[in-house]
Design a protein around this motif. Sequence first.
Motif, mmCIF file in Angstrom:
data_model
loop_
_atom_site.group_PDB
_atom_site.id
_atom_site.type_symbol
_atom_site.label_atom_id
_atom_site.label_comp_id
_atom_site.label_asym_id
_atom_site.label_seq_id
_atom_site.Cartn_x
_atom_site.Cartn_y
_atom_site.Cartn_z
ATOM 1 N N THR A 281 -31.657 6.574 -5.547
ATOM 2 C CA THR A 281 -32.020 5.776 -4.370
ATOM 3 C C THR A 281 -31.721 4.299 -4.556
ATOM 4 O O THR A 281 -31.468 3.603 -3.583
ATOM 5 C CB THR A 281 -33.516 5.916 -4.035
ATOM 6 N N ASP A 282 -31.740 3.796 -5.802
ATOM 7 C CA ASP A 282 -31.660 2.346 -6.032
ATOM 8 C C ASP A 282 -32.725 1.645 -5.194
ATOM 9 O O ASP A 282 -32.538 0.532 -4.715
ATOM 10 C CB ASP A 282 -30.262 1.819 -5.692
ATOM 11 N N GLY A 283 -33.846 2.341 -5.005
ATOM 12 C CA GLY A 283 -34.885 1.845 -4.117
ATOM 13 C C GLY A 283 -35.518 0.553 -4.594
ATOM 14 O O GLY A 283 -35.723 0.345 -5.788
ATOM 15 N N MET A 284 -35.849 -0.308 -3.647
ATOM 16 C CA MET A 284 -36.518 -1.576 -3.947
ATOM 17 C C MET A 284 -37.922 -1.563 -3.347
ATOM 18 O O MET A 284 -38.329 -0.595 -2.706
ATOM 19 C CB MET A 284 -35.708 -2.750 -3.414
ATOM 20 N N ARG A 285 -38.660 -2.653 -3.546
ATOM 21 C CA ARG A 285 -40.065 -2.690 -3.154
ATOM 22 C C ARG A 285 -40.277 -2.482 -1.655
ATOM 23 O O ARG A 285 -41.363 -2.084 -1.230
ATOM 24 C CB ARG A 285 -40.730 -3.988 -3.622
ATOM 25 N N ALA A 286 -39.256 -2.700 -0.852
ATOM 26 C CA ALA A 286 -39.392 -2.536 0.597
ATOM 27 C C ALA A 286 -39.403 -1.082 1.029
ATOM 28 O O ALA A 286 -39.680 -0.783 2.195
ATOM 29 C CB ALA A 286 -38.270 -3.286 1.316
ATOM 30 N N LYS A 287 -39.108 -0.151 0.105
ATOM 31 C CA LYS A 287 -39.090 1.265 0.472
ATOM 32 C C LYS A 287 -40.471 1.701 0.944
ATOM 33 O O LYS A 287 -41.465 1.478 0.258
ATOM 34 C CB LYS A 287 -38.629 2.119 -0.711
ATOM 35 N N GLY A 288 -40.516 2.285 2.143
ATOM 36 C CA GLY A 288 -41.787 2.710 2.709
ATOM 37 C C GLY A 288 -42.561 1.592 3.384
ATOM 38 O O GLY A 288 -43.714 1.794 3.789
ATOM 39 N N MET A 289 -41.943 0.431 3.527
ATOM 40 C CA MET A 289 -42.595 -0.735 4.115
ATOM 41 C C MET A 289 -41.887 -1.137 5.409
ATOM 42 O O MET A 289 -40.756 -0.718 5.671
ATOM 43 C CB MET A 289 -42.574 -1.901 3.118
ATOM 44 N N PRO A 290 -42.507 -1.992 6.231
ATOM 45 C CA PRO A 290 -41.865 -2.446 7.476
ATOM 46 C C PRO A 290 -40.675 -3.367 7.192
ATOM 47 O O PRO A 290 -40.542 -3.921 6.091
ATOM 48 C CB PRO A 290 -42.978 -3.227 8.193
ATOM 49 N N GLN A 300 -34.560 -13.518 -2.413
ATOM 50 C CA GLN A 300 -35.077 -13.034 -1.135
ATOM 51 C C GLN A 300 -34.123 -12.023 -0.525
ATOM 52 O O GLN A 300 -32.926 -12.262 -0.426
ATOM 53 C CB GLN A 300 -35.296 -14.204 -0.169
ATOM 54 N N VAL A 301 -34.688 -10.901 -0.112
ATOM 55 C CA VAL A 301 -33.916 -9.828 0.510
ATOM 56 C C VAL A 301 -34.426 -9.609 1.926
ATOM 57 O O VAL A 301 -35.633 -9.538 2.160
ATOM 58 C CB VAL A 301 -34.050 -8.516 -0.289
ATOM 59 N N THR A 302 -33.493 -9.521 2.859
ATOM 60 C CA THR A 302 -33.835 -9.217 4.246
ATOM 61 C C THR A 302 -33.625 -7.723 4.490
ATOM 62 O O THR A 302 -32.553 -7.188 4.205
ATOM 63 C CB THR A 302 -32.949 -10.026 5.220
ATOM 64 N N VAL A 303 -34.656 -7.068 4.982
ATOM 65 C CA VAL A 303 -34.587 -5.638 5.266
ATOM 66 C C VAL A 303 -34.697 -5.433 6.768
ATOM 67 O O VAL A 303 -35.681 -5.847 7.394
ATOM 68 C CB VAL A 303 -35.718 -4.869 4.546
ATOM 69 N N ARG A 304 -33.649 -4.818 7.331
ATOM 70 C CA ARG A 304 -33.644 -4.582 8.771
ATOM 71 C C ARG A 304 -32.852 -3.324 9.087
ATOM 72 O O ARG A 304 -31.725 -3.161 8.624
ATOM 73 C CB ARG A 304 -33.050 -5.785 9.507
ATOM 74 N N ASP A 305 -33.448 -2.432 9.851
ATOM 75 C CA ASP A 305 -32.778 -1.210 10.310
ATOM 76 C C ASP A 305 -32.173 -0.408 9.152
ATOM 77 O O ASP A 305 -31.047 0.089 9.235
ATOM 78 C CB ASP A 305 -31.687 -1.540 11.335
ATOM 79 N N CYS A 308 -30.653 -3.365 3.307
ATOM 80 C CA CYS A 308 -31.240 -4.427 2.487
ATOM 81 C C CYS A 308 -30.126 -5.348 2.018
ATOM 82 O O CYS A 308 -29.191 -4.898 1.340
ATOM 83 C CB CYS A 308 -31.954 -3.837 1.268
ATOM 84 N N VAL A 309 -30.216 -6.641 2.351
ATOM 85 C CA VAL A 309 -29.189 -7.599 1.929
ATOM 86 C C VAL A 309 -29.846 -8.868 1.412
ATOM 87 O O VAL A 309 -30.955 -9.227 1.828
ATOM 88 C CB VAL A 309 -28.223 -7.960 3.082
ATOM 89 N N LEU A 310 -29.156 -9.537 0.473
ATOM 90 C CA LEU A 310 -29.630 -10.837 0.026
ATOM 91 C C LEU A 310 -29.596 -11.802 1.205
ATOM 92 O O LEU A 310 -28.589 -11.899 1.914
ATOM 93 C CB LEU A 310 -28.748 -11.374 -1.098
#
Length: 397
Positions: A281-290, A300-305, A308-310
């Motif tokens: 998965t290479d999952g990061m802390r945002a997995k399972g989060m809004p 800082q990583v922006t997670v949208r739709d 995940c991107v820097l």
Amino acid sequence: MGNLYLVNATIVLENSILEQGFIHIKDDKIETVGEMAVCPSWSDDEQVFDCAGMQYVIPGMIDIHVHGAAGFDFMDGSHEAFEGIAKALAKEGTTSFLATTITNPIEHTVDALKSLEKYSAQGTGLDVAEMLGIHLEGPFINKQQKGAQPESAIITPDAKVFREWQELSGNAIKVITFAPELDAQFELLQELTKTGVIPSMGHTDGSYDETMDAISQGVSHATHLFNGMKGMHHRDPGVVGAALLHDDVHVEIIPDGIHFHPDLLKLIVKMKGLENVLAITDGMRAKGMPDGEYDLGGQQVTVRDGTCVLSTSGSLAGSIVTMNQARLNLAKWLDLSIHEQIQITSVNQAKRLGLIGRKGSIEVGKDADIVVIGQDGEVELTICRGAISYERNGGGN
């Protein structure tokens, strides 16, 4: 702990499917697997889960490359973070994992390794996914292919530093992602092969010839194929070309539909065969989060739709795909049977880590790491070493 029964189940065994079967779990092991016609009776004080109407019962999935989930990251270095990730992973059908680090200042990496050693020594709870060891991603990587790894903390491959870190970790480091073209005289590579650590080429800008040389010296794994490495060119097949062409190299893939075009999976499987492909998965802390802003390695990583991107550069920065969604994606894109699905999510990982004797399949005597899949393909129940850790309609963790 004690006795737990899964009954009226469609059980995916190593080479067959058992319809109307049962599994008897005693403590943390699989005690018996058989047909319902010979299922022993159980008492009122024993746990029973009726799998009637469920799609499959499969082996627990194994994620050998995951950084975090549920708002936590392994670099946080706390018991709360480690336990929070382990609980979150169980919800997606992952019953064991390698805690994956990211390039960070040496003192921060040392603190994380010490904390992970302490967590492992204390023994993870039986009702959460099991930490099998550590995947050290960086800091021995190439700045030209750093991806989401912080450039300021990248250092030259160093066998002495690795030995110190391995000791601090309690010999828990099982995989190292590094740039072999920067490893002078392959000193680090020789140390890894000597001590049984899997040398994985990743975040590497090596040429095809340099990479083939490294493979001949023992590199046997490629971290998230296509990402963080020199791609294929008609005058230089690059790292990707070398990984695909060499039979002894196992490759990780992130099947989220974002890190590479899904049709490339067909090329990978044609070149490598299913037995050399490992879903991660290479999952990061945002997995399972809004959706929102999250930290990864101090960046800082922006997670949208689902992406995940820097925030500064737009480079891909891990993922939020779950192992079960990765399984479903692979099944759809490659038209895989259920046995082929678990090969890429469980069997290959257990073999790669030398743990096929106790994980990776449903078999008497093995760890009771089991996932029940509902008719919609989602995880209904996860059992980690004999303990129910997640129940979709009944709570759990």
